[in-house]
Write a protein that holds these residues in place. Structure first.
Motif, PDB file in Angstrom:
ATOM      1  N   ARG A   1      -0.118   2.746   8.539  1.00 36.97           N
ATOM      2  CA  ARG A   1       0.855   3.823   8.324  1.00 36.97           C
ATOM      3  C   ARG A   1       0.378   5.127   8.953  1.00 36.97           C
ATOM      4  NH1 ARG A   1       3.133   6.343   2.547  1.00 36.97           N
ATOM      5  NH2 ARG A   1       4.001   8.253   3.517  1.00 36.97           N
TER       6      ARG A   1
ATOM      7  N   ARG B   1       3.958   1.185   7.064  1.00 38.35           N
ATOM      8  CA  ARG B   1       3.085   0.379   7.930  1.00 38.35           C
ATOM      9  C   ARG B   1       3.912  -0.143   9.098  1.00 38.35           C
ATOM     10  NH1 ARG B   1       0.278  -4.395   5.302  1.00 38.35           N
ATOM     11  NH2 ARG B   1      -0.979  -4.369   7.226  1.00 38.35           N
TER      12      ARG B   1
ATOM     13  N   ASP C   1      -4.074   2.809   5.972  1.00 36.83           N
ATOM     14  CA  ASP C   1      -2.841   2.536   5.227  1.00 36.83           C
ATOM     15  C   ASP C   1      -2.543   3.636   4.226  1.00 36.83           C
ATOM     16  OD1 ASP C   1      -2.457   0.191   6.567  1.00 36.83           O
ATOM     17  OD2 ASP C   1      -3.170  -1.113   4.955  1.00 36.83           O
TER      18      ASP C   1
END
Length: 1307
Positions: free
Chosen positions: A150, A85, A112
């Motif tokens: 991410r 992240r 994420d």
């Protein structure tokens, strides 16, 4: 009360340090390139033209030179795995090197986990980034709202039409570190204080959370004295409960202090900030903030022992919780600067862990899908056919009331299965091949946007539908039927061009999200569907849920309630007093002047002083008269109030409530030309104001909550009464009558008229505690007249001239209204320019009005075309509006032009220039003419004041009567005023602001109204306009006579006009109720016109109009033409001397038939009587004491139209002297003291009189019939006059009377 802006500023300064501690990873130089450092495997895509991996870093030239998909269509994307992240602050793009492949626009998505993507938004809409124009240039974009994720995806929207999709990208940002705790729904963290009690005057709590559950407690703390604070997810919304030292408030029963957010169970991060300073609280969820004042008496929050995060554990019962626990992840949890999760990770003694709390976010790999289209979206998934039984389950969320959820054709010819939403209710239908159908209905309001689970299972000839099957509320219904699993399952809809399938959309297709789809107890891999290896689909977004709560920000104004579908929102404006797509427009006028302008008369109205502004409607009384329009607002203390026993230590205080806010009253007062309030103080040994320099004994409080020690008739700042100013007080040593403190009653009265101090909101009295001391007071209603804005007008006489005002500010709705008149063919009324948009309203041609707006998405133009020219120098009205849903333009009463607005991407007008009125910044296309009553979003612009200091523009605009003279009815004359006009009703038989109010009166037996048409007194004898207008000579060349009447009495004499030579015109009712008009033109010639189409003595209102132009006579009754007649050329008309309504008092020489009708005159109601330009009945009622009007008997003003049937009977029940049975005594009724023998004697006398008069009546009737028989024998023939219209000859009887010159016409 402290203002919200002040609170916001203080909290920002106090807690900025703590808030930034919560954002520990924030780096203010967060712009490092990230993607260029990644390996090729970090890049993936929907498809690839050149192999499994394609490095797509910015400026890369080797290999394929970037990414291009196998097919260039709307389903393609380029994904970047950033490794961890990170905080993303900017992006950059290029086309594919050495090619014609580049993307011209794209969107971004973040995740994420690589699943459950979230689209990047700005201005609450999916944001579109501008791409490249060639393959090599680099286009940078800084994100307005940095993202933390991410994974990210670039989704091409448009590309070079001469090439294909091609991209090289860079991502800028920095590393992001955070503290995360994962709660499994059965765990919590307890932060225990070092002492028993934690008492705080200020608090700051910040955190982020993500969850798939719609309910759960994030934070809780409470104290023994009733203090508590709770932060709880409830149905996907976040509620804050806060109470300070109020033991009456219970946690489980009280409503939340504030609720924000929606759809917060979407498994995406949401930020929360709670800031408290005393009772003032700021509560923020994501970008929405709510300010409120907490309940309780204290400023401190007292919490005993501990704060719990993730749930509310029961003391002494480990693992037991009072409410549903939070299930999800919390990040960067700070309480007053303390990092709670960091303490838990380091196992500090202040933190006690209940259950299993981990410090990494475990996220389920769930793939949601979004059905986008109401017509063509569907998902086709395969099943396992021919299985005995069936099992399908899934979850859905939607705003749609009606939608197809599931369809399948069952195997073995066992029919079809259909699952739909109908009105928010779940309906399962099993249609057998033989025509038999079975169905199950369950649930309600399932279109609430929340996730709902559905399970359809068949086993052993039994099918069961289960909705939201959880331990709390299982809902099951079952039917018995034999079915077999189908081969294909259609979710959300059916394909439009299917072949061989019986799937048909019975209603709209589903718009919403689905997830966790199981068929035959097996989960379906929706990523495989996206890749094309499983099933089929149309118009879906896979791996994201794109549902949006369009009511999260309620754009329905003025308390309107918001509802929504997938595509739009709707506003219910019921009971708000407003209307329109967003409840923006008030149903009520802004002033009594505007009600008068639309033709209203006096009465109680609601006025909305600021129109579409924030102030609500206010109830007022509009006294709409001819000269001034008074607006009156009453309060709750209108009666005379006595006061005793009040002194300086225990003053008498009375508060006045006007039924509206002070802002409403102040706006009404500021918009009026004059306002006043009458105040009266009655006193006996009670002083009022004391000396001008002494402490006042009585004072009042005005709008600004200031004390005012002056009384009615005096001036602000002068501690006196009105008599003190004009030196007329009873005792010249004092400045108020009451200040003398005398033993007898006296008073001080007068008007308060300084607008800035009005209205009176409170009165305080302190001098009624002495012996025999007493006072009484009365404060009248707030009264105002004049509208400073409705007639506020300016004239533009050069094209280069204009007025300028501050920039036009509008949030999500804007409206403009004005009146204009011009002779020019074009010109701009208003213009405001901005960086990204503009607004312009103009007359673009003699018959066209154009409204153009641009809020950054391109101009939107509306044109209204008028069938007649608008540059006719008449006043015309324009109203233009733009809001989130529509833009509209209204001109006069022409059809309203409306264009729907796209709600996606809508944002506020970003206008920056001044608002130009009557021209433009370029001084071109200026307006020539007049503009008045200009309102912008309810705000009234003072054009006249600005015009006083502007060249080329003059205050005011004459010529109102050229547009509004038609509003003056019934002979009323339009008279110009500086601010508007009024109707002069002097020569009209009507009165009122528009000469439409009837002037009527009740006539009793013997009532007579005589108007002298020729009088010895000259016209100049009159001393005023009203009286001089009634001294007029009759005009011999014509008669215009009109009046209304209602009676039950016949015969009756309604009207009698005579000349000095015994010529006369009479209107009477015959005994049979027919209407007769009699002309006596000389001693030898008379004309009688009898209209017997109805019995006119029928207690109904009838309207008679007689018109003679020269020798042509026309008679109309009740708007129907009854007679046209031409008098012979040798007829001579003479001037009439007098006009009589009712009984004629000078009966000498009166015609025999008229004399019969004149016995009682007229008994009934006459209304709106007019003879040429004279209104005799109006003159009798308004100028009864002025010659030439003479009234005899009882004349009572009344409204004929409002009289009831019984009223008419009461007035018209009058008995002839020939009928003794109806004779009544007009004296007072006899009392019980009258002896019975007197009654007997009176009865005997009455019987004798009755017998005598009966005999006389019989003899009179015999003689009358004998005379009529003799008269009939003398009639020789029946014919029609040559001058009578042929169309009426069939309806007219012409009879010669005994005299050959007398002519009678029966109709």
């Amino acid at each position: 009360m402290d203002s919200i802006p002040w609170l916001t500023s203080v909290l920002t300064l106090l807690f900025s340090g703590w808030w930034h501690l919560g954002l520990t990873a924030t780096n203010y130089n967060c712009d490092d390139p990230i993607a260029s450092m990644l390996p090729p495997m970090a890049f993936s895509s929907s498809s690839n033209f050149s192999g499994p991996y394609s490095s797509a870093q910015l400026n890369r030239r080797i290999g394929s030179g970037g990414w291009s998909p196998a097919d260039s269509d709307a389903q393609q994307w380029l994904q970047v795995d950033l490794g961890n992240r990170v905080e993303i602050t900017a992006v950059a793009t290029q086309g594919r090197y050495g090619s014609s492949d580049w993307v011209t626009s794209y969107s971004l998505m973040f995740s994420d986990t690589g699943h459950n993507w979230k689209q990047y938004k700005q201005e609450d809409s999916i944001w579109t980034f501008a791409g490249n124009m060639n393959a090599d240039s680099v286009v940078h974009h800084k994100l307005l709202h940095p993202a933390r994720a991410r994974f990210m995806r670039f989704v091409p929207l448009q590309w070079n039409q001469r090439g294909n999709i091609g991209m090289r990208v860079e991502v800028y940002g920095c590393s992001y570190k955070s503290d995360i705790a994962d709660f499994d729904g059965r765990s919590s963290l307890l932060y225990r204080f070092n002492q028993k009690l934690m008492s705080t005057l200020k608090d700051v709590i910040s955190l982020k959370f993500k969850s798939m559950q719609a309910d759960g407690v994030l934070l809780h703390g409470e104290g023994q004295r009733g203090d508590h604070i709770t932060l709880e997810l409830q149905k996907g919304r976040l509620s804050l409960y806060l109470n300070l030292d109020d033991s009456k408030v219970r946690i489980n029963s009280s409503p939340p202090s504030a609720t924000l957010g929606s759809l917060l169970d979407d498994q995406h991060w949401h930020s929360v900030l709670v800031e408290r300073a005393g009772k003032q609280v700021n509560f923020t969820v994501d970008k929405l903030t709510q300010h409120f004042r907490s309940q309780g008496e204290a400023d401190a929050l007292d919490i005993d022992y501990e704060l719990s995060f993730g749930g509310i554990p029961v003391p002494g019962k480990p693992g037991t919780f009072l409410k549903k626990n939070f299930h999800g992840c919390i990040e960067n949890l700070y309480y007053n600067g303390v990092n709670i999760i960091d303490l838990a990770k380091r196992r500090k003694h202040q933190i006690y862990t209940v259950g299993n709390v981990t410090f990494s976010c475990s996220e389920p790999q769930i793939v949601p899908i979004t059905f986008l289209s109401s017509r063509s979206s569907y998902l086709l998934l395969p099943g396992t056919p021919h299985i005995d039984g069936l099992s399908v389950s899934f979850q859905f969320r939607t705003w749609s009331q009606d939608a197809l959820l599931l369809f399948t054709e069952l195997s073995e010819g066992s029919g079809t299965l259909l699952l739909v939403l109908e009105g928010g209710v779940l309906r399962l239908v099993i249609q057998k091949m033989a025509g038999h159908a079975a169905e199950i209905l369950t649930g309600s309001n399932l279109n609430d946007g929340l996730w709902h689970s559905v399970s359809v299972r068949a086993r052993r000839n039994r099918i069961t539908l289960t909705l939201d099957n959880d331990a709390a509320s299982p809902t099951q219904d079952a039917i018995t039927v034999l079915i077999y699993s189908g081969n294909s399952y259609y979710f959300g809809g059916c394909p439009n061009n299917h072949s061989g399938s019986r799937c048909l959309n019975p209603t709209k297709t589903f718009q919403g999200c689905m997830r966790l789809i199981f068929i035959d107890n097996q989960p379906k891999d929706l990523i495989s569907v996206q890749q094309g290896s499983l099933g089929n689909f149309s118009d879906l977004h896979i791996d994201l849920c794109g549902i949006k709560d369009r009511c999260l920000t309620n754009y329905c104004e003025h308390g309107g309630s918001c509802s929504q579908s997938w595509d739009t929102f709707y506003c219910n404006c019921s009971d708000t007093g407003y209307t329109g797509a967003t409840c923006h427009n008030s149903l009520y006028k802004q002033s009594c002047e505007m009600y008068r302008h639309q033709g209203s008369t006096a009465g109680v109205f609601l006025i909305d002083v600021d129109g579409s502004g924030p102030l609500g409607p206010l109830q007022v009384y509009c006294n709409i008269t001819a000269d001034k329009i008074w607006t009156s607002v009453q309060h709750n203390k209108m009666e005379l109030t006595h006061v005793r026993g009040a002194g300086p230590e225990n003053p008498y205080i009375a508060a006045l409530d006007y039924g509206g806010s002070m802002e409403q009253l102040a706006a009404m007062i500021d918009g009026a030309e004059h306002c006043e309030q009458e105040v009266a103080y009655y006193c006996r040994r009670s002083r009022l104001l004391n000396t001008p320099d002494g402490t006042p004994f009585t004072w009042w409080v005005g709008r600004s909550n200031e004390k005012h020690p002056y009384w009615g008739g005096s001036l602000p700042g002068v501690q006196q009464c009105g008599c003190g100013l004009d030196e007329s007080c009873l005792d010249i040593q004092y400045f108020c009558n009451c200040d003398a403190g005398k033993d007898e009653w006296t008073k001080d009265t007068g008007f308060l008229s300084f607008k800035d101090h009005l209205p009176v909101t409170q009165i305080v009295i302190t001098d009624t505690n002495r012996s025999n001391s007493e006072a009484a007071w009365r404060i009248g209603p707030l009264r105002c007249y004049g509208d400073r804005h409705f007639w506020n007008a300016v004239s533009f006489y050069t094209e280069a001239s204009y007025l300028h005002f501050p920039t036009f500010h509008a949030e999500f709705s804007a409206d403009i209204s004005l009146f204009f008149k011009t002779t020019a063919s074009s010109g701009v009324f208003l213009e405001n320019l901005g960086i990204k948009g503009f607004m312009r309203l103009e007359i673009s041609s003699p018959s066209e009005i154009t409204f153009v707006t641009d809020v950054g998405k391109g101009p939107l133009e509306l044109i209204v075309q008028s069938p007649s020219p608008l540059n006719d120098n008449q006043w015309h009205y324009i109203r233009a509006e733009s809001n989130l849903k529509e833009t509209s333009l209204q001109v006069d009463s022409l059809p309203r032009r409306v264009r729907e607005n796209s709600e996606e991407g809508h944002f506020r007008w970003q206008l920056s220039s001044q608002l130009f009125v009557g021209g433009t910044a370029s001084r071109q296309k200026g307006f020539l003419g007049c503009i008045r009553s200009l309102h912008v979003n309810g705000q009234k612009l003072d054009l006249e004041e600005r015009a006083k200091v502007t060249s080329g523009v003059r205050p005011g605009c004459p010529g109102h009567c050229s547009s509004y003279s038609s509003t003056c009815h019934n002979g009323g004359k339009c008279v110009e005023k500086h601010s508007g006009y009024f109707c002069d009703c002097t020569n009209s038989p009507y009165e009122g602001p528009f000469c439409k109010k009837e002037v009527s009166a009740v006539f009793k037996a013997g009532t007579s109204v005589t108007y002298m048409l020729q009088e010895l007194y000259p016209v100049s004898k009159s001393t005023n306009l009203s009286s001089s207008a009634i001294y007029m000579d009759a005009v011999p060349s014509k008669e215009d006579i009109a009046f209304s009447f209602m009676t039950a009495q016949a015969p009756s004499l309604l009207l009698y006009i005579n000349s000095s030579s015994q010529d006369f015109l009479a209107v009477l009712l015959c005994k049979n109720g027919s209407l007769q008009v009699r002309y006596q033109l000389n001693k030898e010639e008379s004309h009688v016109f009898t209209i017997d189409v109805d019995n006119f003595a029928n207690r109904r209102i009838h309207r008679l109009k007689i018109t003679r132009e020269g020798r042509k006579l026309t008679i109309q009754v009740d708007q129907q033409l009854q007679l046209n007649y031409n008098f012979s050329p040798d007829v001579v008309f003479r001037a009439f001397r007098s006009l009589t309504l009712g009984r004629v008092t000078e009966i000498l020489g009166l015609d025999a038939e008229v004399a019969k009708a004149n016995t009682l005159g007229f008994v009934g109601c006459l209304s709106s009587v007019q003879y040429n330009h004279i209104a005799p009945l109006k003159a009798a009622l308004r100028h009864a004491t002025i010659q030439p009007v003479v009234v005899q008997g009882t004349l009572t003003e009344s409204s004929c139209g409002s009289m009831t049937y019984s009223d008419v009977n009461t007035v018209t029940t009058v008995h002839s002297s020939s009928d003794s049975s109806g004779k009544t005594d007009e004296q007072e009724p006899l009392t019980n003291a009258v002896r019975s023998d007197s009654a007997v004697i009176g009865g005997v006398i009455a019987v004798v009189i009755f017998i005598i008069f009966s005999i006389i009546g019989i003899m009179a009737r015999f003689l009358y019939q004998h005379k009529q028989s003799h008269h009939t024998n003398q009639i020789k023939e029946k014919s029609y006059p040559d001058h009578l219209d042929s169309s009426f000859r069939n309806d007219i009887d012409l009879q010669h009377s005994v005299s050959e010159c007398k002519r009678e016409y029966f109709i």
